[in-house]
Design an enzyme around this catalytic site. Structure first.
Site, PDB file in Angstrom:
ATOM      1  N   GLU A 108       0.828  -1.214   0.000  1.00 43.42           N
ATOM      2  CA  GLU A 108       0.000   0.000   0.000  1.00 43.42           C
ATOM      3  C   GLU A 108       0.862   1.263   0.000  1.00 43.42           C
ATOM      4  OE1 GLU A 108      -2.598  -1.442   3.302  1.00 43.42           O
ATOM      5  OE2 GLU A 108      -4.206  -0.720   2.011  1.00 43.42           O
ATOM      6  N   GLU A 128      -4.128  -9.473   3.613  1.00 43.75           N
ATOM      7  CA  GLU A 128      -4.989  -9.158   4.768  1.00 43.75           C
ATOM      8  C   GLU A 128      -6.143 -10.129   4.924  1.00 43.75           C
ATOM      9  OE1 GLU A 128      -3.631  -7.032   2.759  1.00 43.75           O
ATOM     10  OE2 GLU A 128      -2.809  -5.364   3.928  1.00 43.75           O
TER      11      GLU A 128
END
Ligand SMILES: NC(=O)c1ccc[n+]([C@@H]2O[C@H](COP(=O)([O-])OP(=O)(O)OC[C@H]3O[C@@H](n4cnc5c(N)ncnc54)[C@H](O)[C@@H]3O)[C@@H](O)[C@H]2O)c1
Length: 694
Positions: A108, A128
């Site tokens: 990210e 995740e």
């Protein structure tokens, strides 16, 4: 060169500033890394850099969040969004230079650079989902904008890491470098110089809509994708929420999409599933540590493995060793059984999609068949996997004792027998241990390492370590009937068999457990295994339901008739009225009245005795930690990881509630309903089973 924080420094190369992270071992996004990146970017801009390279020292780019900060308590520092904004809004090109793995928060961060240069060996992923979450720092909105919707959906719902070929093809990476970290540095600086010279645009991923445009309003694309993952993700919330975020990326503005991401992220983060999955993540890591055995305990150097028995388990066990390059000698009682066993191993390899024909030959070449146990003489470990018969196992261990070299480990794959009794017939019980693999042994992750009273630290530590080396999750357990997993399973079985006499149908029991998240219920499992395992026609007197089923020709899936009837082509299972009649008649004969049984009662009666038994296992010291019990059940028996395992689940239901219910059910009789004193105490004290440790 100037230190920005304890883990980030600023370097300059001509017009270019390098913001370098050095936070071993994996450059996790600790508070000082975030603060360092934020300050580093701003200082570079303020210092007049014409381009900025963000890179890492050590073995990897930022590999994700700092999990030690999950519980809170870290000092206040720049948040990830601030770091990302500093990169994305920098007035000069920002280039992420990536090596190792850019995962989760690391990716990210990289998605906020204007360009990405990577070493050929780099890997990228948003894992995740495996913790019951979604990327909560804009990843769900940026990744699809860079790679397109299908790739982002696949990556986010599977958590899979992709390599640079794929990353280049889908646009995640702009340029590759080859060689070591300094080659990456040179390539990134070269790219930065070109960006300056060619006045390359400051490409903010958030502004790029061209790749998501095609999926806008395309409900069918998302419906199809949902269908494609439905089976694999049944019961899990996070994959669906990841899909919803990508849908938002396709249909909404970046800012609106971020709001969806935030809302769904918080829901997952505070919900029971992610809590269970994060708990489980640590449980699995803890299982590998054995209190009292220190890290320096000498290990037996395992260079060669012996396996006795090439049946269902022996073949699979041999494959595990061959797969990691450890030569295996597999011994059977005669040539025919050996040939049969080796043919099954070969077929298993040939069926495996990830293995090329060349690899099949390589793996097979690691396995040497024999009918002479004397060939175990040069093995460092021998794992016995013959029939489950104590006398046979004792005979074999006496022989192994004569054959195996001094110091070699002698392990039994017994499912339930007393490892101490097996060890007692040898002159070296310190080298004997249980290594309980699960079927299919080449696939199932769990390994129960069964410590005998006399197993030495070296034997225990070696068994745990070899388990890890062959890709298993090893949990150390003590000797008792069935160890941790099967002992608890037996309790569920008693009650499942009982409740169908009271009026629940096998299909109802199976459905309740399937809906709870198990891959299948106990009766479907029996059909799969075969109802006639251990049953002999000549001894059958119609005294048990199993006798009656087998006597009426019901053997399970193998002959198309068990608790269910199986379609000969599709193998689809259908409940069979004839079975229900057999059960009813049997119950009537026993004077048991049939009634309607609620789903809730089915669930409680199947699972609470397991919780109770788990507590007894802990109080007897058979398992080291409550979380180890959960590791056994998630890995060996398909307990849904989003419910954490039986101990974590019991905590989440509430131990007081469970204790009350067990007391209520105890009138049904049976040792499995006798309340565990530990469970009662923990309930009274407000304690937990999942963090109980011996
Ligand atoms: N099948 C499972 O699901 C499972 C799971 C975990 C553990 N186990 C345990 O693993 C062991 C083996 O089970 P399995 O299912 O593989 O049985 P299996 O019947 O498929 O295989 C046993 C093999 O051992 C061989 N054998 C028997 N006596 C021998 C001897 N004296 N010398 C050499 N070979 C001999 C047999 O020929 C046979 O091929 C048992 O102790 C069982 O309890 C089984």
């Amino acid at each position: 060169m100037a230190a920005v924080t304890e883990s980030v420094r600023l370097e300059t190369e001509g017009d270019i500033a390098l913001v370098v992270v050095d936070n071993p071992p994996v450059n996790a996004l600790s508070w000082h890394v975030r603060q360092g990146l934020f300050d580093g970017i701003n200082q570079a801009v303020a210092g007049g850099a014409k381009a900025i390279v963000v890179m890492c020292d050590g073995r990897t780019f930022i590999a994700g969040a700092d999990i030690s900060e999950f519980g809170g308590g870290a000092p206040q520092a720049a948040g990830l969004p601030e770091v990302q904004a500093a990169m994305e809004n920098a007035p000069v090109p920002v280039i992420a230079a990536i090596h190792g793995t850019a995962l989760g928060g690391g990716l990210e961060v990289a998605l906020c650079a204007h360009y990405r240069v990577a070493l050929g060996s780099a890997k990228f992923g948003l894992p995740e989902v495996n913790l019951g979450l979604l990327p909560g720092a804009g990843g769900t909105q940026r990744l699809p904008r860079l790679t397109g919707v299908p790739k982002a959906l696949e990556m986010m719902t599977s958590g899979r890491h992709i390599g640079t070929d794929e990353a280049l093809e889908c646009g995640l990476v702009d340029e590759l470098a080859h060689g070591d970290l300094s080659a990456l540095r040179t390539a990134a600086i070269g790219f930065a110089n070109r960006a300056i010279a060619e006045n390359m645009p400051l490409l903010r991923v958030r502004d790029r809509n061209d790749k998501v445009e095609a999926a806008k309003g395309d409900t069918e694309l998302f419906a199809k994708f949902r269908k494609s993952i439905a089976r694999k993700t049944r019961g899990f919330l996070a994959p669906e929420y990841n899909v919803q975020c990508v849908e938002a990326a396709a249909n909404l503005s970046f800012e609106e999409g971020l709001k969806v991401e935030r809302k769904l992220f918080l829901e997952l983060m505070t919900g029971p599933q992610s809590q269970a999955q994060r708990y489980y993540f640590f449980a699995e890591r803890a299982a590998n540590k054995v209190p009292g055995i220190d890290k320096d305990t000498p290990l037996v150097d395992i260079q060669k493995c012996g396996v006795l028995g090439a049946g269902t388990m022996g073949g699979g066990i041999a494959m595990n060793f061959a797969n990691v390059g450890i030569p295996v000698t597999i011994v059977e009682r005669d040539q025919e059984a050996l040939d049969r066993g080796l043919a099954v191993v070969r077929k298993n390899y040939e069926r495996s999609r990830s293995i090329t024909p060349e690899m099949v030959e390589q793996r097979m070449a690691m396995i040497t068949g024999s009918t002479d146990k004397a060939d175990f003489a040069d093995c460092d470990i021998v794992i016995e996997a013959v029939f489950e018969d104590m006398e046979l196992k004792k005979t074999i261990f006496r022989e192994l004792d004569q054959i195996c070299k001094p110091g070699a480990i002698m392990a039994s794959n017994t499912s339930a027998l007393d490892v101490n009794e097996i060890a007692s017939v040898t002159s070296r019980p310190e080298s004997v241990i249980g290594m309980h693999f699960f079927s299919p042994a080449n696939v199932m992750k769990l390994l129960e390492v069964v410590r005998g009273d006399k197993s030495s630290d070296t034997t225990v530590a070696t068994a745990m370590s070899i388990g890890k080396r062959i890709g298993k999750i090893a949990a150390l357990v003590g000797v008792c009937h069935g160890f941790v997993g099967n002992r608890m399973l037996f309790m569920r079985r008693i009650e499942a068999d009982r409740i169908i006499l009271e009026g629940a149908t096998p299909a109802q029991v199976d459905r309740v457990l399937f809906d709870f998240g198990f891959p299948m219920g106990p009766f479907a499992m029996s059909d799969l295994a075969g109802l006639d395992i251990g049953w002999k026609a000549e001894n059958s007197k119609g005294e048990t339901l199993r006798d009656l089923m087998c006597e009426s020709g019901r053997r399970g899936q193998k002959n198309g008739r068990g608790y269910y009837t199986y379609d000969s082509e599709t193998r689809a299972a259908t409940p069979d009225p004839e079975v229900e009649q057999i059960i009813k008649d049997f119950a009537t004969g026993k004077g048991i009245e049939q009634r309607e049984v609620s789903d809730q009662e089915v669930l409680e009666r199947c699972l609470y005795p397991m919780v109770n038994e788990g507590a007894k296992i802990l109080e007897e010291g058979i398992a080291i930690r409550g979380s180890d019990v959960d590791v056994v059940w998630v890995n060996g028996y398909g307990w849904p990881v989003y419910r954490g395992g039986p101990m974590h689940w019991a905590d989440s239901v509430g131990l007081t509630e469970i204790v009350e219910k067990i007391k209520g059910y105890s009138a049904l009789g049976g040792r499995h309903w006798e309340l565990s004193p530990l469970l009662e105490r923990l309930a009274a004290e407000g304690g937990k089973l999942s963090n109980y440790s011996n």
